[in-house]
Design a protein around this motif. Structure first.
Motif, short mmCIF file in Angstrom:
data_model
loop_
_atom_site.label_atom_id
_atom_site.label_comp_id
_atom_site.label_asym_id
_atom_site.label_seq_id
_atom_site.Cartn_x
_atom_site.Cartn_y
_atom_site.Cartn_z
N PRO A 13 0.80 -1.24 0.00
CA PRO A 13 0.00 0.00 0.00
C PRO A 13 0.82 1.28 0.00
O PRO A 13 2.01 1.27 0.34
CB PRO A 13 -0.76 -0.10 1.32
CG PRO A 13 0.18 -0.82 2.22
CD PRO A 13 0.95 -1.79 1.36
N GLY A 14 0.18 2.38 -0.33
CA GLY A 14 0.75 3.71 -0.13
C GLY A 14 0.57 4.10 1.33
O GLY A 14 -0.08 3.36 2.09
N LEU A 37 -5.08 2.08 -0.83
CA LEU A 37 -4.68 2.16 -2.24
C LEU A 37 -3.23 1.70 -2.31
O LEU A 37 -2.47 1.91 -1.36
CB LEU A 37 -4.73 3.62 -2.74
CG LEU A 37 -6.05 4.35 -2.60
CD1 LEU A 37 -5.87 5.81 -3.01
CD2 LEU A 37 -7.11 3.69 -3.49
N GLY A 38 -2.82 1.10 -3.43
CA GLY A 38 -1.44 0.64 -3.50
C GLY A 38 -1.08 0.02 -4.83
O GLY A 38 -1.77 0.22 -5.83
N GLN A 160 8.90 2.68 3.16
CA GLN A 160 9.02 1.23 3.03
C GLN A 160 8.51 0.52 4.29
O GLN A 160 7.77 -0.46 4.18
CB GLN A 160 10.48 0.84 2.75
CG GLN A 160 11.00 1.28 1.38
CD GLN A 160 11.42 2.74 1.34
OE1 GLN A 160 11.40 3.45 2.34
NE2 GLN A 160 11.82 3.21 0.17
N ILE A 161 8.90 1.03 5.46
CA ILE A 161 8.43 0.36 6.69
C ILE A 161 6.91 0.51 6.80
O ILE A 161 6.20 -0.45 7.10
CB ILE A 161 9.13 0.92 7.95
CG1 ILE A 161 10.62 0.59 7.90
CG2 ILE A 161 8.52 0.32 9.22
CD1 ILE A 161 11.42 1.07 9.10
N SER A 162 6.39 1.71 6.50
CA SER A 162 4.93 1.91 6.59
C SER A 162 4.21 0.96 5.66
O SER A 162 3.19 0.36 6.01
CB SER A 162 4.55 3.34 6.20
OG SER A 162 5.25 4.26 6.97
N SER A 163 4.73 0.83 4.45
CA SER A 163 4.05 0.01 3.44
C SER A 163 4.04 -1.46 3.85
O SER A 163 3.07 -2.17 3.63
CB SER A 163 4.77 0.19 2.10
OG SER A 163 4.02 -0.40 1.07
N LEU A 164 5.13 -1.91 4.46
CA LEU A 164 5.22 -3.34 4.77
C LEU A 164 4.60 -3.70 6.12
O LEU A 164 4.10 -4.81 6.30
CB LEU A 164 6.69 -3.78 4.76
CG LEU A 164 7.38 -3.75 3.39
CD1 LEU A 164 8.89 -3.94 3.54
CD2 LEU A 164 6.81 -4.83 2.46
N ALA A 165 4.64 -2.76 7.07
CA ALA A 165 4.30 -3.15 8.44
C ALA A 165 2.91 -2.72 8.90
O ALA A 165 2.47 -3.13 9.98
CB ALA A 165 5.34 -2.57 9.40
N ALA A 358 -7.50 3.51 6.83
CA ALA A 358 -6.24 2.80 7.13
C ALA A 358 -6.34 1.39 6.58
O ALA A 358 -7.21 0.61 6.97
CB ALA A 358 -6.02 2.78 8.63
N GLY A 359 -5.46 1.07 5.63
CA GLY A 359 -5.51 -0.25 4.99
C GLY A 359 -4.50 -1.20 5.60
O GLY A 359 -3.93 -0.93 6.65
N VAL A 360 -4.26 -2.29 4.94
CA VAL A 360 -3.32 -3.29 5.47
C VAL A 360 -1.94 -3.09 4.85
O VAL A 360 -1.79 -2.49 3.80
CB VAL A 360 -3.80 -4.71 5.14
CG1 VAL A 360 -5.02 -5.06 5.97
CG2 VAL A 360 -4.07 -4.88 3.67
N GLY A 361 -0.93 -3.65 5.50
CA GLY A 361 0.44 -3.57 4.99
C GLY A 361 0.67 -4.55 3.85
O GLY A 361 -0.24 -5.28 3.43
N GLY A 362 1.91 -4.55 3.34
CA GLY A 362 2.24 -5.37 2.19
C GLY A 362 2.01 -6.86 2.43
O GLY A 362 2.26 -7.37 3.51
#
Ligand code: GLA
Length: 369
Positions: A13-14, A37-38, A160-165, A358-362
């Motif tokens: 995600p973004g 969104l992502g 990167q951390i936000s997107s994955l975690a 607020a969506g989910v991480g990668g």
């Protein structure tokens, strides 16, 4: 390379930088929210050594030879992807050609970290395809390296951390010195509006690296390893030994670190009004001290401030264009969007605010043998 899978689909995600502007590469703290969104990447192993990249939003296919990939600034969207692929190759984790297809629901250049979402989606797929063992921080750092050495932006690790975690319904608190992160629950009934300024920011060609250099200069002038090792009092004591511009850049970053810490305690106390107030303050500091806002972003933030219904608004991400984020109560969101459009729509073109949750991480959607 793991032979188990041939095709892997992944999603990343973004993010919204809620507070903590330009704190990441200064070893400070930030508060972020991944959104719904992502970027989705479909990565297929090939029988030859070609790397073929296709983006749903662009014409044509970009073709490269795996063995000719090398650390260089490629220029263009494919630099992000080739960087990640080449780093996997250099680590001995992939050794075949690949088809990489990407599709994004994130507007580009809107400050929602479409770049990190792209790197992380491809990274996640390659991780699964290669069967490599890497933890989240290692993957985040690999993606950051791709951006430094194949794109040319000296970014921190926020995106990167936000997107994955990230996790659904939660915000993420990241400490960039220890690289520890934890989530905090978002209060019920709140949402973010993302308001495009219509000005595409380009971190590569823009002022991002210059800002980073100023922060480093301020730390050097104070004799500390990074800005997060100083505080405002120390900065004021050293005002005479640094350029005024460098002083103001550092003042912004130190102010942001303080605001993030305050926001966490306000969130824990359920005091969302005070978190919103910190957002207005953050934007003002961007305008006056870091000078990474622009007239369009200021216009958006001023409109919401005058209107009075939003809890807070500020620019989000690198700055110099992109989007402003607005924190508001969910029941007011539709009216706010309509009223904003009545006031601004015709002037700013494609400026409709997006309501983001607020969506989910990668994550990896599917891996097929
Ligand atoms: C961009 C960079 C991040 C961070 C923000 C500003 O999004 O990629 O690393 O520095 O700007 O906070």
């Amino acid at each position: 390379m793991n032979e188990e899978f041939t095709v892997v689909t992944s999603f990343s995600p973004g993010r919204l930088e809620w507070l903590g502007n330009h704190t990441d590469y200064n070893n400070g703290v930030a508060l972020s929210v991944a959104i719904d969104l992502g970027v989705t990447a479909v990565v297929t192993r090939r029988g030859d050594r070609q790397v073929r990249l296709r983006s749903a939003s662009r014409e044509g296919v970009q073709s490269f030879k795996l063995d000719e990939l090398t650390q260089q600034i490629y220029g263009g969207w494919f630099g992000y992807v080739l960087g990640v692929v080449d780093l996997f190759k250099s680590d001995g984790l992939i050794d075949t050609g690949l088809d990489v297809e990407v599709r994004s629901t994130l507007p580009e250049g809107a400050g929602l970290s479409s770049s990190a979402a792209l790197e992380c989606a491809v990274g996640l797929a390659l991780l699964k395809l290669s069967g490599a063992k890497m933890n989240l921080l290692e993957l985040a750092k690999l993606c950051q390296k791709a951006e430094h050495y194949y794109v040319g932006t000296q970014c921190g690790l926020l995106d990167q951390i936000s997107s994955l975690a990230a996790r659904s319904g939660e915000a993420l608190v990241i400490d960039f010195r220890s690289l520890q992160y934890h989530s905090v629950k978002l209060p019920e009934g709140l949402c973010f509006l993302v308001v495009p300024s219509g000005v595409k920011h380009s971190l590569v060609a823009g002022e991002y690296n210059v800002r980073k250099a100023s922060c480093e200069a301020a730390a050097r002038a104070m004799g500390v390893p990074d800005l997060a090792s100083a505080d405002v009092e120390m900065l004021k004591l050293h005002r005479g030994v640094m350029d005024d511009r460098v002083y103001r850049r550092a003042l912004h970053v130190l102010g942001e670190i303080t605001r993030v810490k305050l926001a966490i305690s306000f969130l824990e106390a359920g005091d969302i009004t005070s978190v919103g107030r910190l957002m207005w303050e953050s934007h003002k500091s961007s305008q006056e001290n870091f000078q990474n806002s622009c007239a369009e972003l200021d216009g958006i933030v001023e409109w919401f401030a005058r209107d009075g219904r939003a809890l807070g608004a500020r620019l989000s991400g690198g700055g110099f264009g992109g989007s402003a984020i607005v924190l508001c109560r969910e029941e007011l969101a539709e009216d706010l969007i309509e009223d904003y459009m009545k006031a601004h729509g015709k002037v700013l073109g494609d400026s409709r605010p997006m309501l983001c949750r607020a969506g989910v991480g990668g994550w990896e959607l599917a891996a097929l043998p």
